[in-house]
Every structure is written in C-alpha cells, then in structure tokens.
Design a protein around this motif. Sequence first.
Motif, short mmCIF file in Angstrom:
data_model
loop_
_atom_site.label_atom_id
_atom_site.label_comp_id
_atom_site.label_asym_id
_atom_site.label_seq_id
_atom_site.Cartn_x
_atom_site.Cartn_y
_atom_site.Cartn_z
N ASP A 84 38.95 36.47 40.75
CA ASP A 84 39.73 37.19 40.22
C ASP A 84 41.44 36.63 39.73
OD1 ASP A 84 38.86 39.48 40.72
OD2 ASP A 84 39.52 40.05 42.57
N GLU A 85 41.95 35.02 40.53
CA GLU A 85 42.81 34.47 40.50
C GLU A 85 42.83 34.27 38.93
OE1 GLU A 85 45.05 31.13 42.59
OE2 GLU A 85 43.31 30.57 42.24
N LEU A 86 41.16 33.61 38.72
CA LEU A 86 41.37 33.23 36.99
C LEU A 86 42.41 34.05 36.32
CD1 LEU A 86 41.11 30.84 34.81
CD2 LEU A 86 38.15 31.61 34.96
N ILE A 87 41.49 35.11 36.71
CA ILE A 87 41.52 36.79 35.58
C ILE A 87 42.84 36.90 35.69
CG2 ILE A 87 41.27 38.88 35.60
CD1 ILE A 87 38.93 38.43 36.32
N ALA A 88 44.38 36.78 36.73
CA ALA A 88 45.36 36.92 36.61
C ALA A 88 46.09 35.91 35.97
CB ALA A 88 45.74 37.32 38.70
N ASP A 116 29.38 38.37 35.98
CA ASP A 116 29.65 39.49 36.56
C ASP A 116 30.98 40.17 36.08
OD1 ASP A 116 28.32 38.15 38.91
OD2 ASP A 116 29.46 37.71 39.95
N ASP A 117 32.02 39.69 35.41
CA ASP A 117 33.01 39.89 34.47
C ASP A 117 32.92 39.94 33.16
OD1 ASP A 117 35.20 40.35 36.43
OD2 ASP A 117 33.75 38.87 36.96
N GLN A 118 31.89 39.60 32.67
CA GLN A 118 31.63 39.75 31.86
C GLN A 118 33.27 39.25 30.18
OE1 GLN A 118 28.38 42.52 30.73
NE2 GLN A 118 27.13 41.51 31.46
N PRO A 119 33.77 38.25 30.96
CA PRO A 119 35.16 38.71 30.15
C PRO A 119 34.92 38.55 28.36
CG PRO A 119 34.75 36.59 31.07
CD PRO A 119 33.32 37.01 31.22
N LYS A 120 36.30 39.12 27.73
CA LYS A 120 36.41 39.12 26.81
C LYS A 120 37.74 37.66 25.77
CE LYS A 120 36.18 43.85 26.01
NZ LYS A 120 36.84 44.96 25.26
N GLY A 121 37.51 37.26 24.89
CA GLY A 121 38.22 36.00 24.67
C GLY A 121 37.71 34.72 25.27
N VAL A 122 36.67 34.20 25.55
CA VAL A 122 36.00 33.34 25.72
C VAL A 122 35.52 32.65 24.50
CG1 VAL A 122 35.17 31.66 27.61
CG2 VAL A 122 36.56 33.64 28.72
N GLN A 231 22.34 35.40 31.19
CA GLN A 231 23.33 35.78 30.50
C GLN A 231 24.15 36.02 29.71
OE1 GLN A 231 24.70 38.88 33.66
NE2 GLN A 231 22.39 39.00 34.58
N ILE A 232 24.52 34.75 29.52
CA ILE A 232 25.88 33.43 29.02
C ILE A 232 26.02 33.66 28.03
CG2 ILE A 232 28.05 31.97 29.63
CD1 ILE A 232 27.22 31.44 32.53
N GLU A 233 26.21 34.27 26.61
CA GLU A 233 25.67 34.03 25.57
C GLU A 233 26.62 33.32 24.71
OE1 GLU A 233 25.54 38.05 23.94
OE2 GLU A 233 23.76 38.86 25.02
N ILE A 234 28.11 33.03 25.16
CA ILE A 234 29.30 32.07 24.55
C ILE A 234 28.53 30.38 24.41
CG2 ILE A 234 30.91 33.88 24.61
CD1 ILE A 234 31.82 30.79 27.59
N PRO A 235 28.52 29.88 23.16
CA PRO A 235 28.24 28.71 23.30
C PRO A 235 28.41 27.38 25.31
CG PRO A 235 29.45 28.79 20.81
CD PRO A 235 29.25 30.07 22.19
N VAL A 236 28.05 27.03 25.27
CA VAL A 236 28.29 25.88 26.66
C VAL A 236 28.49 24.81 26.31
CG1 VAL A 236 27.66 26.02 28.60
CG2 VAL A 236 28.09 28.48 28.21
N LEU A 237 28.82 23.41 27.07
CA LEU A 237 28.51 22.22 26.92
C LEU A 237 28.96 22.41 28.61
CD1 LEU A 237 28.94 19.36 25.80
CD2 LEU A 237 31.25 19.79 25.70
N LEU A 238 27.59 21.03 28.83
CA LEU A 238 26.62 20.45 29.94
C LEU A 238 27.58 19.28 29.98
CD1 LEU A 238 24.51 22.95 29.87
CD2 LEU A 238 24.44 22.55 32.21
N THR A 239 28.28 19.00 30.75
CA THR A 239 28.43 17.53 30.63
C THR A 239 28.07 17.03 32.15
OG1 THR A 239 30.76 17.58 31.27
CG2 THR A 239 30.05 17.13 29.17
#
Length: 293
Positions: A84-88, A116-122, A231-239
């Motif tokens: 919630d802090e990140l959202i805020a 959990d939140d499926q945020p927009k704009g990421v 469920q994570i449909e955006i591109p993800v880079l793992l390092t």
Amino acid sequence: MKVSEGYMPYLGNKTYYRTVGECQEGKKPLILIHGGPGSAHNYFELLDDYREDGRMIVMYDQIGCGNSAVANRPDLWHARTWVDELIALRNHLELDEVHLLGQSWGGMLVIAYLCDDQPKGVSSAIFSSTLPSALLWKQEQRRMIKFMTEQEQAIIQETEVTGAYDNPAYLAVNAKYMALHAADAISDESPEPLRRPKGSGAEAYLTAWGPNEYSPTGTLKDFNYVDRLSQIEIPVLLTSGTDDLSTPLINKTMVDRLPKARWELFAHSRHMPFLDEKERYKRILLDWLNQHD
C-alpha cells in the motif's frame, strides 16, 4: 545532477523519498524498491548515474527503516503495509507510467503488488535477486549452509536451539555466510552511501522475516506466489548472481512460470550484481528499460 528529496504522509508517519534526474520524452521513471524488510534506499544511490539515460530514478525508504524509521509498531510489519505504501507513493508523485525494480524483499513486494493489485501503468519489472516463496528460499539457504564447515554448521544449529542470536560465535558465522552470498561487511573502503548511518529497520526485519536469512519465522514465512507468477503478463527481467542468496534454482523457478521473462545470471556476483558487476548490470538494465518504454 538534479536531486529532490521529500516526505509523504503515510499511516500517521512519513515515508522518505529521493528522485534523481528527469525524464526525457518517451522515457519512463524507474522506481527502486529496496530489500530487507528493514534495509534502506542507501545502496541504490550507487545507481544515480543511471540518470544519464535520460530518465528519472526514484528511490525511497520503506516505512520502518532509514529516514522512514518507526519504532514499536510490530502491527505494521506485514506485506500489505509496504504494498500500500508503494501505491501511495506512485499517487503522491503522480508516477502514472513506470518501471519497477525490486531487490530481494523489494522483489517480493513487487510480485505481490503485480499479482494482488494488477496495477496499471507498469511497463516492465525487474526482479533483482528476489524470491517467489519463503519456503523455497529457506530450502536453498539450508542447502548452501551445508557447504560451511561442520563446526560452523554446529554453531548455527546450537544457536537455533538456544535462541542466543547475539552469541559472538554465531554472529561471526552468520557474517561469513552473508559475505559469501550477500555482500562484504561495511568498511572504510565501502562507497559512502553504504557507510552512511541509517535508521534501524531491525524491528521490521525480525517481525516480518526472522533472525537471519535462512530462518523465515515472521509474517512473511508463508509468502508463496510460485503458482501465481503466470498472472504477471508484463515483461520481467530477472537478475541474479551465481553466488547469490537468490540461487539459480530460485530464479529458474520464476523464469519457468513468467510468461514474458528474460534472465541474466551474473557469473561474478552475489546478492547485488549492480555492485559486484556494476558496468555490465548498468548496460543490461538500461538496454532493457529502453526496449520496454
């Protein structure tokens, strides 16, 4: 170099944030989410030169540590508080379109946020030396402990029975383990951001995680998003590094389940490839961001 600092009201306390640089047209801000829980943003200042790519870099101290330290609030130290802090913070700074980089616990936070939140704009996420499951993390740490001497293993086992985690013998063994798989102990030769004093996040770490990296006993002990990574449909880079607390098995577990993932394994790194192999990490990360703006 343009640097801005400020505080955001949060849960009756305040969250410190720091921004570096400005975004050129077509470039999206990168939010850096530190580990712990209970670490601080300080080591991310080593990435200040990423601003040269023409984008804003945003970092902050999660509530409970650093410049956002809060004492005697064990009720706060669970994942939802920090998500919630990140959202805020995104709302406070009007960060509508972003990339997210979560390191260690910060990556766990990003995983929970995305699922959990499926945020927009990421536009993309970077999972930097992180984990999808506390149980898998524990399993891998226990495996690596077996490579320590029998005496060192015995000291860890005895300490877990007695609970005397302030025992000098145990502290020495744990420090050796962390130097092998996380980072060197802070010294006079360490970069200034690492040497700088910071507000303790010990209560947050102990309450949410546990007494050490290999004993998740806190509110995050049941953290498990392995079966939800799809469920994570955006591109993800793992390092991650070959000697990382976040082992190759942990990262293989994630990359196999993420629909759009790329994994970069750093051959000469531990838990902070952006420190151990700074130039290669910078090149890979900036290329990734520019591909996914």
